[in-house]
Every structure is written in C-alpha cells, then in structure tokens.
Design an enzyme around this catalytic site. Structure first.
Site, PDB file in Angstrom:
ATOM      1  N   HIS A 353       0.781  -1.231   0.000  1.00 58.81           N
ATOM      2  CA  HIS A 353       0.000   0.000   0.000  1.00 58.81           C
ATOM      3  C   HIS A 353       0.821   1.294   0.000  1.00 58.81           C
ATOM      4  O   HIS A 353       0.258   2.386  -0.074  1.00 58.81           O
ATOM      5  CB  HIS A 353      -0.902  -0.016   1.242  1.00 58.81           C
ATOM      6  CG  HIS A 353      -2.132   0.818   1.140  1.00 58.81           C
ATOM      7  ND1 HIS A 353      -2.475   1.546   0.020  1.00 58.81           N
ATOM      8  CD2 HIS A 353      -3.118   1.064   2.030  1.00 58.81           C
ATOM      9  CE1 HIS A 353      -3.613   2.187   0.233  1.00 58.81           C
ATOM     10  NE2 HIS A 353      -4.009   1.913   1.444  1.00 58.81           N
ATOM     11  N   TYR A 485     -12.403   6.699  10.963  1.00 60.06           N
ATOM     12  CA  TYR A 485     -11.628   7.214   9.835  1.00 60.06           C
ATOM     13  C   TYR A 485     -12.181   6.631   8.541  1.00 60.06           C
ATOM     14  O   TYR A 485     -12.374   5.425   8.436  1.00 60.06           O
ATOM     15  CB  TYR A 485     -10.162   6.811  10.024  1.00 60.06           C
ATOM     16  CG  TYR A 485      -9.232   7.048   8.861  1.00 60.06           C
ATOM     17  CD1 TYR A 485      -8.376   8.136   8.852  1.00 60.06           C
ATOM     18  CD2 TYR A 485      -9.181   6.167   7.781  1.00 60.06           C
ATOM     19  CE1 TYR A 485      -7.489   8.345   7.797  1.00 60.06           C
ATOM     20  CE2 TYR A 485      -8.312   6.371   6.723  1.00 60.06           C
ATOM     21  CZ  TYR A 485      -7.464   7.459   6.743  1.00 60.06           C
ATOM     22  OH  TYR A 485      -6.598   7.671   5.698  1.00 60.06           O
ATOM     23  N   THR A 498      -5.015  10.322  -1.129  1.00 61.77           N
ATOM     24  CA  THR A 498      -6.198  10.291  -0.264  1.00 61.77           C
ATOM     25  C   THR A 498      -6.119  11.404   0.777  1.00 61.77           C
ATOM     26  O   THR A 498      -5.056  11.959   1.035  1.00 61.77           O
ATOM     27  CB  THR A 498      -6.312   8.942   0.484  1.00 61.77           C
ATOM     28  OG1 THR A 498      -5.167   8.762   1.317  1.00 61.77           O
ATOM     29  CG2 THR A 498      -6.427   7.785  -0.504  1.00 61.77           C
TER      30      THR A 498
END
Length: 681
Positions: A353, A485, A498
């Site tokens: 990621h 979140y 993001t």
C-alpha cells in the site's frame, strides 16, 4: 547500391519517427490529462485548525475540548503561521508535485511493524464466469493473461484515463503498479520499480519460480495455452517436495516479519551468495507474484482470510513440534501485486500500500475481470462461426492444437543458499505470523435485504448511510463514540492520493447515543441531520480540506528539529495533546471500494483495539469485511445488521425499533454465506 542503402536508411528513420510520434500520441492518452490537473491546494491555516477542532470535539470531554481550543489558539498565534509559510515554500520547490506526497509515503515507509495484515489490503474477485471457473490453473491463466495485457496498455500509454463523472483523475500510480517492490531497510524502506521487467514470479507451496512472459520488444513471448501448461508444470514440480523442504525454502515468510528483522535477514541472504543476491533481484523486478494456493475456501469469510494472510495449518511430524503446511508460507508481501488463486478457482489480490491506493488496484481488477468475460464471449462467437463454416475441425488442426498444449515455457525454480541462522529466522517468522493469524477475527456480512437502489430512492448518499450505520452499530455494542476514519480520494489533483476523513460529527454522535431511546420517527430526523453533516465532511475532504495539512506541518517541524534548524526542542502542543492523539487512534478504520468485479474488500485493523471495515455497496445488497484482534467481530456485525434493518424501517414509516438480536449473537452471517464452488481441476 549506395543509393538504395541511403533510401532504406531514410525509410527506416521515417518509420522510427512515425513509431515515436505514435508512441508519444498514445502516451498522451493515458497521461494526457496530467498537465491539466490542478495541484492539491494547501488550505488556509485557520480553516485546517477549524476542521481539526470540529473533528476532535465529539471525541473529547468538555474540559479536554476547552483545553484543545486554547492550544489551537496558541498555535495560530505562534508556530502555526511560520510552519505554514515554510510549507508554502516547500510546495513550490522543484520536483515537488504535491505538498503531502513525500510526507505520506514516509508515513508508510517509516513503519517498522509488519506490513502483513497491518498494511496490505485485499480484494476477493467475483467467481470466474467461464465454464472452467473451478479450475485453479485455468483461473490463474486467465488472470495472468489479462494482467499482462493490462500491463502492456500501461507501458504503451494506451490505458484510458480514469474519470470521476466528468473530472479527470491522476494516472501516475499505474506506472508503479507492475515491477514494483518495497525493499526493507533498518530505518526507512525503499520502493523500487523496474519499468522494463519481462518476467513474472510464481509461488507454490512456499517455493518461488519465474519465467519470461515478454520478449525484448515488450511483446508477449508465449501463447495463452503455453502459459497454462507452464503454470500446470510449476504446480506439479512443487508437489514433489516434502513439508520440511517447503518451509526450508519459504523465504517469502520473512516479508511478514517486522521491517527491521526482515531488513537484517534480507541483507544476510544477499551476502550468503551471489546466487541469493540475483534471486532477490529477480523477485524484486518481477511484474507481479502469482500465488497458487493449496486450499479451497468454502465460504466468503474463509476466502477473505486467505486473501489477507493465507491459512495457518500445522501438522505433526515425527521429531518435530509441528510443521506449517498452510498457505501463509506462500506469500511475498513486499510486491505491489500478489494474485492469489486457490484450488477451487477462487481468486484474490493482495497489494502493498505504500505507493499504490485501492482505487488504482480496483481499476486493474475491474479491467482484468471484464477482459475475461469479453474473451469468453468472443470465444463462444468464434466457436459458433467456426462450426458453421467448417462443420468440424480438421484432423490436422486438432493435432496442431494438441502439440501446442504439450508445450510450456522453460521456467526456473529459485534455490536459496541459507545457513542455520536464516533457517531459524524463517521458522521464527512463521510462528509469529501464525500467532497473528490466530489473533485476527475476520468476519463477512453479505447483507441482502437492500442496497444502493433503496438508499438512493430516499435521496440519500449510500456511503454516508453506511458510515453512519457503522457508528451507530458500534455505539449499540460498546456504548461509546470512538474515532472513525474514512479514506477519501483526492486523485483529481496532480499526484493526488487520499485525505483523512474524520467522520464522527456532533450529529452522528447524537444519533448513536439516542438511537435505542427514541421512536424510529425521531431517529429518522436525527439520521437525516447526521447524513447531511457527513456529506459536508466528505465534500470538504475531497477538496483537500482535512487534517493532512496539519500532518505536513508536523512533519516539517520534526524535520527541522532533526536537522538542527529549529531552536525548539519540542513539537508544538497541538501535535502532542489529547485531541491529536484521539484523531490518530483509528478505532474504526473504514473504506468503500466497490465494483461489479469484486466480491469482497478488506484489510486488518490499524490499532490493537480497532476494527477494519471494508465494504462494497451494490444495487441490491452490501458486502462487509470486518476485522479485529480478538474482539467481538461477530457481535458487531450483528449490531450493524440490526442497525441497517432499523434504518430501513424508519424510512418505511415504521415507528418502533425492531427487537435486537439476543446479545447480538443470533444474526451472524452464516445465513448469508454463499459457498464457493468445489474444486474440479
């Protein structure tokens, strides 16, 4: 002859020039919007501090919030404007495409804990629509073949640009989707991309194999039939080894260790022999890793677990305390892409990621799945046309096809040179990962009562609706409001990734606290207010308004102190107080990532007492993958199901809450499980 040679040379140059022009034009197709994308804006400092206070207020006591207001006031009057001005200067420096990009990559690459479970998300793909959907080798072949086609379109710049409605999105992440590996280091990891990689890696029973799939010009160097037979041969080769030999070669399990341990082990492996060093390079530069798993998950939860971390199965052998024979040894978590295919054809993607976000991998998964369907349809049409014109295939054609099927590409099995210390490290990493797997409680809810269509009919935002339901469900079980979140996309900006959506609001807290005390009529009005507040938070976040701005200021402050450029010995109080700690402790970490190609989407919790919520909202149903470390995931799922049903009742004019499931335990997801197909390979 000289004239002819000159003419041929001129023609060659013109042909090459035409090719270069075409390549430039095609590259403009994928990256053609990049020059027109706006830069991620840096918000005004007072706006970001205001957003910070708004996000923190529902999570703090009255005294904590009052103190936080005073801290924020001092920050705006003292350190804040100075840091903000330095951030504006940093954003204008050459080579800086986004003020947050490098800081956010550092947040991932500085992480010292394991990336397995903690960081790498997963997608479970929908079942293969072709008749061979239960065959592991057939499914793996179609996925790899379509992935190679997708990679070619990326390299040629022919991939159609992403759009959100009419807004173009940044496409830069696709350049790091293939041939990319995270390299462990003792302080900060690196990321390496090989732009001209020609081979793929295959893992089977812990062993690593590789073979070329492109020639030097970037064209496919094998047929689909040859690919299938090569994968079949690799699987057959791996079966010949004993469990002891499998675990002794399972260097991939070390990628699940904490980053410092893996960095030391990797350096030791490379120093053991030139052969090891070359083997590491081969894995690093491979386009992606295909994991052929010896397991057949029979329900969605088992498939989700397989996608997240593999299986832990220990079998007793004479003279040992047990040997790992599960698929947890069949992973290389550092690779940007791992395609996981089980014996019964169930398939998933696990991705690293640090430089790739879910939206990029979602596009990849969608295109690969669509390509599979389209090629299947073309084969059907082609088959009908061929039968109608020829009646039946000629004997010569049949012999040629059989000869083709007998061929496979020469593949290589990696042989590691390891000493006793490294073998011990492998066993230790396996034991620690198995402990972690046992601690993870990952459950699936396939909610079939309604989906996006019903929510949209009420003129509501489906994502906001689900987010509020999650908050209410958590409160129903634990009677407290916690930091929630939500990942918000900012790819409409150059190099955008993001923004952090802190989606607990005063309105959602009020709804959660009073939901089981009010009639559904009153709850409906509170729900609408909570949804409106949520939509506003998400809209601001997608415009770059969030806490990442303050995070960048914190990173600048830390950098100055580390370099001795600041006389301050401490961080500004804003970054050490109760509010900052609350907003960086994501008890509920959530993300919405839906597409017809996906069955499930999920990830591990981001803190020890947290829950990871991955969800997909489809037209008439919703899928949730919820994870925790030894918490009551099943009870939370049942509470979420109750909440979703009561939300619907409120919009259908019902006035009383539906009776809750006893102890939130009777409505667990078994009734929604749709078994995966049995293996028939």
């Amino acid at each position: 002859r000289t004239d002819i040679a000159d003419m041929e040379s001129t023609m060659d140059k013109k042909l090459q020039a035409a090719k270069d022009a075409l390549k430039k034009e095609l590259n403009g197709q994928m990256l053609g919007n990049e020059g027109r994308l706006p830069r991620l804006p840096i918000p005004e400092l007072d706006l970001s501090v205001g957003d910070f206070l708004r996000a923190a207020k529902p999570l703090l006591s009255a005294s904590e919030y009052e103190e936080t207001q005073q801290v924020a006031k001092r920050f705006l009057e003292n350190e804040g404007p100075v840091l903000h001005e330095k951030l504006l200067e940093y954003d204008c420096m050459p080579g800086i495409n986004s003020y947050i990009e490098n800081f956010w990559e550092d947040a991932y690459l500085n992480q010292r804990s394991s990336i397995a479970i903690n960081t790498n998300p997963f997608f479970v793909l929908e079942d293969d629509p072709t008749p061979s959907r239960t065959s592991q080798i057939a499914r793996a072949t179609t996925l790899v073949w379509s992935s190679l086609k997708f990679c070619q379109s990326v390299r040629a710049g022919e991939l159609e640009p992403d759009m959100f409605r009419t807004t173009p999105l940044c496409m830069r992440q696709y350049l790091r989707l293939f041939g990319t590996t995270r390299i462990p280091r003792t302080v900060r990891d690196d990321v390496k991309t090989c732009g001209d990689a020609r081979h793929i890696a295959v893992m089977c029973r812990g062993h690593l194999y590789w073979f070329n799939v492109y020639d030097e010009s970037g064209k496919l160097s094998l047929s689909e039939t040859m690919l299938r037979e090569t994968l079949r041969s690799i699987r057959e080769d791996s079966i010949a080894f004993t469990p002891e030999q499998n675990i002794s070669n399972a260097v991939g399990i070390l990628t699940s260790a904490d980053r410092e341990t893996w960095a030391r082990c990797r350096e030791a492996i490379a120093n053991m022999s030139p052969q090891n060093e070359e083997s590491l390079r081969i894995v690093d530069e491979s386009l992606f890793v295909l994991c052929l798993d010896d397991t057949s998950p029979q329900n969605p939860a088992d498939m989700a677990k397989c996608a997240l971390h593999g299986t832990s199965v220990v079998e007793a052998f004479l003279g040992s305390s047990g040997m790992q024979v599960g698929t947890s040894i069949n992973r290389w978590y550092d690779k940007s892409l791992q395609l996981v295919v089980c014996q019964n054809g169930a398939a998933a993607i696990n991705f690293e990621h640090s430089v790739i976000d879910g939206y990029t991998v979602l596009r990849f998964a969608s295109d690969v799945f669509t390509e599979t369907i389209l090629r299947f349809a073309e084969n059907i049409r082609g088959g009908f046309a061929h039968r109608s014109s020829a009646g039946m295939r000629s004997a010569e054609h049949g012999k040629a096809e059989l000869a083709e099927e007998a061929k496979f590409v020469s593949f290589n099995r990696i042989e590691w040179v390891l000493n006793r210390e490294l073998l011990t490290s492998i066993l230790k990493a396996e034991a620690f990962l198995s402990d972690r797997i046992l601690q993870v409680d990952l459950q699936v809810l396939e909610f079939a009562n309604y989906g996006k269509n019903f929510i949209v009919e009420q003129r509501l935002s489906p994502d906001a609706y689900v987010q509020i339901a999650m908050q209410v469900a958590y409160y129903q079980l634990y009677k407290e409001t916690v930091c929630t979140y939500e990942t918000l996309m900012t790819k409409k900006y150059l190099h955008g990734r993001t923004e952090a959506g802190f989606v607990v609001t005063e309105e959602s807290k009020r709804l959660a606290e009073s939901f089981d005390c009010n009639s559904l009529e009153i709850s409906k009005e509170l729900l609408k207010k909570a949804l409106d507040a949520h939509v506003k938070v998400v809209k601001l976040g997608s415009e770059g308004r969030g806490i990442r701005h303050l995070y960048a200021l914190k990173c600048l402050s830390e950098r100055e102190r580390a370099n001795g450029a600041s006389s301050s010995v401490t961080l500004p109080d804003l970054f050490t107080g109760a509010a900052w700690k609350q907003l960086n402790h994501h008890v509920i970490s959530s993300s919405n990532c839906g597409n017809p190609a996906l069955r499930l989407f999920g990830f591990g919790p981001v803190c020890e007492e947290g829950f990871g919520f991955g969800y997909i909202i489809k037209d008439d149903n919703m899928q949730f993958c919820i994870s925790s470390y030894n918490r009551q995931t099943s009870r939370l799922i049942a509470a979420l199901e109750d909440t979703l049903l009561n939300f619907k009742r409120s919009f259908q004019g019902q006035t009383t809450l539906m009776p809750l499931s006893p102890a939130y335990g009777s409505m667990i997801t078994q009734k929604h499980v749709i078994p995966f197909s049995e293996a028939k390979d």
